[in-house]
Design a protein around this motif. Structure first.
Motif, mmCIF file in Angstrom:
data_model
loop_
_atom_site.group_PDB
_atom_site.id
_atom_site.type_symbol
_atom_site.label_atom_id
_atom_site.label_comp_id
_atom_site.label_asym_id
_atom_site.label_seq_id
_atom_site.Cartn_x
_atom_site.Cartn_y
_atom_site.Cartn_z
ATOM 1 N N ILE A 65 -46.015 32.794 -41.091
ATOM 2 C CA ILE A 65 -46.084 33.038 -39.648
ATOM 3 C C ILE A 65 -47.341 33.842 -39.369
ATOM 4 O O ILE A 65 -47.453 35.002 -39.757
ATOM 5 C CB ILE A 65 -44.829 33.773 -39.149
ATOM 6 C CG1 ILE A 65 -43.579 32.939 -39.434
ATOM 7 C CG2 ILE A 65 -44.944 34.063 -37.653
ATOM 8 C CD1 ILE A 65 -42.272 33.622 -39.063
ATOM 9 N N GLU B 277 -50.518 24.687 -34.770
ATOM 10 C CA GLU B 277 -50.999 25.675 -33.816
ATOM 11 C C GLU B 277 -50.228 25.558 -32.509
ATOM 12 O O GLU B 277 -49.446 24.625 -32.310
ATOM 13 C CB GLU B 277 -52.507 25.524 -33.584
ATOM 14 C CG GLU B 277 -52.956 24.190 -33.083
ATOM 15 C CD GLU B 277 -54.477 24.093 -32.993
ATOM 16 O OE1 GLU B 277 -55.182 25.012 -33.448
ATOM 17 O OE2 GLU B 277 -54.961 23.077 -32.459
ATOM 18 N N ASN B 278 -50.436 26.537 -31.626
ATOM 19 C CA ASN B 278 -49.667 26.610 -30.375
ATOM 20 C C ASN B 278 -48.165 26.547 -30.652
ATOM 21 O O ASN B 278 -47.413 25.874 -29.953
ATOM 22 C CB ASN B 278 -50.088 25.487 -29.422
ATOM 23 C CG ASN B 278 -51.546 25.597 -29.022
ATOM 24 O OD1 ASN B 278 -52.006 26.668 -28.625
ATOM 25 N ND2 ASN B 278 -52.284 24.501 -29.148
ATOM 26 N N SER B 279 -47.753 27.273 -31.701
ATOM 27 C CA SER B 279 -46.357 27.245 -32.150
ATOM 28 C C SER B 279 -45.810 28.661 -32.320
ATOM 29 O O SER B 279 -45.577 29.125 -33.445
ATOM 30 C CB SER B 279 -46.235 26.475 -33.471
ATOM 31 O OG SER B 279 -46.523 25.112 -33.296
ATOM 32 N N PRO B 280 -45.606 29.380 -31.220
ATOM 33 C CA PRO B 280 -45.009 30.711 -31.344
ATOM 34 C C PRO B 280 -43.573 30.622 -31.845
ATOM 35 O O PRO B 280 -42.844 29.686 -31.509
ATOM 36 C CB PRO B 280 -45.061 31.250 -29.912
ATOM 37 C CG PRO B 280 -45.058 30.027 -29.047
ATOM 38 C CD PRO B 280 -45.845 28.998 -29.813
ATOM 39 N N PRO C 65 -48.683 38.031 -38.738
ATOM 40 C CA PRO C 65 -49.204 37.723 -37.400
ATOM 41 C C PRO C 65 -50.131 38.784 -36.819
ATOM 42 O O PRO C 65 -50.322 38.846 -35.604
ATOM 43 C CB PRO C 65 -47.927 37.606 -36.574
ATOM 44 C CG PRO C 65 -47.014 38.606 -37.204
ATOM 45 C CD PRO C 65 -47.366 38.652 -38.672
ATOM 46 N N SER D 143 -43.453 41.235 -32.515
ATOM 47 C CA SER D 143 -42.867 40.106 -31.795
ATOM 48 C C SER D 143 -42.141 39.162 -32.747
ATOM 49 O O SER D 143 -41.242 38.425 -32.331
ATOM 50 C CB SER D 143 -43.947 39.339 -31.025
ATOM 51 O OG SER D 143 -44.848 38.692 -31.910
ATOM 52 N N VAL D 144 -42.512 39.203 -34.037
ATOM 53 C CA VAL D 144 -41.842 38.365 -35.041
ATOM 54 C C VAL D 144 -40.705 39.118 -35.712
ATOM 55 O O VAL D 144 -39.566 38.646 -35.756
ATOM 56 C CB VAL D 144 -42.847 37.860 -36.099
ATOM 57 C CG1 VAL D 144 -42.115 37.060 -37.176
ATOM 58 C CG2 VAL D 144 -43.924 37.007 -35.444
ATOM 59 N N TYR E 112 -49.462 41.133 -33.634
ATOM 60 C CA TYR E 112 -48.234 40.633 -33.010
ATOM 61 C C TYR E 112 -47.037 40.742 -33.959
ATOM 62 O O TYR E 112 -46.036 40.048 -33.797
ATOM 63 C CB TYR E 112 -48.447 39.186 -32.557
ATOM 64 C CG TYR E 112 -49.630 39.051 -31.624
ATOM 65 C CD1 TYR E 112 -49.521 39.374 -30.276
ATOM 66 C CD2 TYR E 112 -50.875 38.656 -32.101
ATOM 67 C CE1 TYR E 112 -50.613 39.284 -29.422
ATOM 68 C CE2 TYR E 112 -51.975 38.565 -31.262
ATOM 69 C CZ TYR E 112 -51.838 38.880 -29.921
ATOM 70 O OH TYR E 112 -52.927 38.795 -29.087
ATOM 71 N N GLU F 35 -49.011 29.110 -36.122
ATOM 72 C CA GLU F 35 -49.932 29.961 -35.366
ATOM 73 C C GLU F 35 -49.580 29.859 -33.885
ATOM 74 O O GLU F 35 -49.511 28.762 -33.329
ATOM 75 C CB GLU F 35 -51.375 29.522 -35.609
ATOM 76 C CG GLU F 35 -52.407 30.111 -34.662
ATOM 77 C CD GLU F 35 -52.398 31.635 -34.627
ATOM 78 O OE1 GLU F 35 -52.443 32.186 -33.504
ATOM 79 O OE2 GLU F 35 -52.330 32.272 -35.696
ATOM 80 N N GLN F 36 -49.358 31.009 -33.243
ATOM 81 C CA GLN F 36 -48.915 30.977 -31.845
ATOM 82 C C GLN F 36 -50.020 30.541 -30.887
ATOM 83 O O GLN F 36 -49.733 30.027 -29.801
ATOM 84 C CB GLN F 36 -48.378 32.340 -31.430
ATOM 85 C CG GLN F 36 -49.391 33.465 -31.416
ATOM 86 C CD GLN F 36 -48.810 34.750 -30.870
ATOM 87 O OE1 GLN F 36 -48.004 34.735 -29.943
ATOM 88 N NE2 GLN F 36 -49.200 35.876 -31.450
ATOM 89 N N THR G 258 -39.398 26.919 -32.958
ATOM 90 C CA THR G 258 -40.609 27.001 -32.142
ATOM 91 C C THR G 258 -40.504 25.943 -31.042
ATOM 92 O O THR G 258 -39.597 25.093 -31.072
ATOM 93 C CB THR G 258 -41.875 26.733 -32.983
ATOM 94 O OG1 THR G 258 -42.029 25.316 -33.176
ATOM 95 C CG2 THR G 258 -41.812 27.437 -34.330
#
Length: 395
Positions: free
Chosen positions: A11, A174-177, A206, A212-213, A209, A35-36, A192
């Motif tokens: 993550i 990517e774009n996967s919080p 992360p 947040s995880v 961040y 990757e968020q 996600t």
């Protein structure tokens, strides 16, 4: 929504996350990197394009870690046509009595000497004559260590990303919080917006961040967040070149009065010198509070120091940048590399890199994280960094 199984889920897809995935791929572990944001973004601690590699530290174990990182940089550099480390040396100088987040000059000298690392001691006059500084107090001392380098950090991340893309056992999303982490027996279910993923092992990296995880696992780390500023000064004398450097000085009110700098490099505003304050006037409570705008007062303090003490440069910056980093309450802001606390189910299968400045160790730290998550141990002694029992808090 798709559901897939992996040996390891990483993550965080910044420099350390990608380095971990690279080493996991070399061991043929089926690995997913979540990757968020997008890869190679400017929103976390992998922002910017340059970092410092250095050997001097006040503690022998940190000096040893830097020495151990060197062959991993050599290995990574063979995988690209880019120069990743521009070896220009490291200069530490200033008030020998000052202790900063970077340490202390005298203690660093003792650590270098103990490990038989070559370095040169300098007087204030010698620093001015050899390295283009001026108006330094006569009491200032310094040391120069020749293995220091400017890291082409953007190329480092791009190289690691390319290697991961080529590795058949590594998947990049990517774009996967991460929205939720469920524990199902000995496995983790990661949810996600793009899918549900199952794994037995987690590497949580992360950057700023981190909470947040790990809040999803019901614990946190008490951290502060620095939106660090940088300024670029145009060279008015193109013959002048600086090494990487750091100056140790006592703070003056809100002015932390600690600064560091880089040489001019081809990959980062050629013909400009980057100088940055190693302090922030107003730390952030949460990463979401950051902006991409540098603190103007920090830039003024930096410009004043450049004007007073550096030669061959303009006195006002023409470019600026920022970088967000999470720092714990650990002395000297050191790294935290550890397993999740034992009150978390399956804690032995959750490895974290949580806080601190680690860009200089990128490929080596990736190896450490890969070994920890797959084997539960690593050949490198991480005891000084296993500080979770002091800094993790249950929610």
């Amino acid at each position: 929504m798709k559901t897939e199984n992996y040996d390891v889920i990483v993550i965080g897809g910044g420099a350390i996350g990608l380095a971990s995935a690279y080493h996991l791929g070399k061991r043929k572990a089926k690995t997913l990197v979540l990757e968020q944001f997008t890869f190679v973004n400017q929103l976390g601690s992998s922002a910017g394009v340059s970092r410092q590699f250095r050997i001097p530290y006040p503690d022998q174990y940190m000096v040893q870690m830097a020495l151990d990182a060197q062959p991993y940089w050599d290995e990574l550099e063979k995988e690209t046509s880019e120069t990743l480390l521009d070896q220009v040396g490291t200069l530490w100088f200033g008030d020998p009595a000052v202790h900063s987040t970077e340490g202390n000059i005298a203690e660093a000298e003792q650590a270098l000497k103990a490990l038989k690392v070559p370095y040169q001691t300098l007087t204030a006059k010698e620093i001015e004559e050899k390295y283009h500084f001026r108006n330094l107090p006569e009491t200032y001392t310094g040391l120069f260590q020749p293995d220091g380098a400017s890291i082409n950090f953007k190329a480092t991340i791009e190289t690691l990303l390319s290697l991961c893309q080529k590795e058949e056992t590594v998947t990049l999303e990517e774009n996967s919080p991460v929205l939720k982490i469920n524990q199902i027996g000995e496995r983790f279910e990661i949810i996600t917006p793009n899918g549900i993923y199952i794994t037995k092992k987690l590497a949580i990296i992360p950057g700023p961040y981190i909470n947040s995880v790990i809040n999803l696992l019901h614990f946190k780390i008490e951290a502060t967040y620095w939106n660090m500023s940088s300024a670029y000064f145009k060279k008015t004398d193109l013959s002048i070149q600086y090494p990487t450097w750091f100056v140790f000085q006592n703070p003056i009110g809100e002015n932390g009065n600690q600064f560091y700098g880089f040489p001019a490099v081809d990959w980062d505003h050629p013909e400009y010198i980057r100088v940055a304050p190693d302090f922030v006037i107003a730390p952030l409570a949460e990463p979401s509070d950051r902006t991409l705008i540098p603190n103007q007062q920090e830039l003024r303090y930096t410009s004043n120091w450049v004007k007073e003490h550096m030669t061959g440069l303009s006195t006002e910056p023409e470019y600026t940048s920022t970088c967000l980093i999470a720092l714990s309450k650990i002395q000297n802001k050191e790294l935290l590399i550890d397993f999740a606390p034992n009150y978390i189910p399956n804690h032995q299968n959750i490895v974290l890199y949580a806080t601190g400045w680690a860009a200089k160790f990128t490929p080596f730290l990736g190896k450490i994280m890969a070994d920890l998550v797959l084997d539960g141990h690593t050949d490198f002694d991480i005891t000084p960094f296993q500080l979770g029992h002091r800094f993790f808090k249950a929610l």
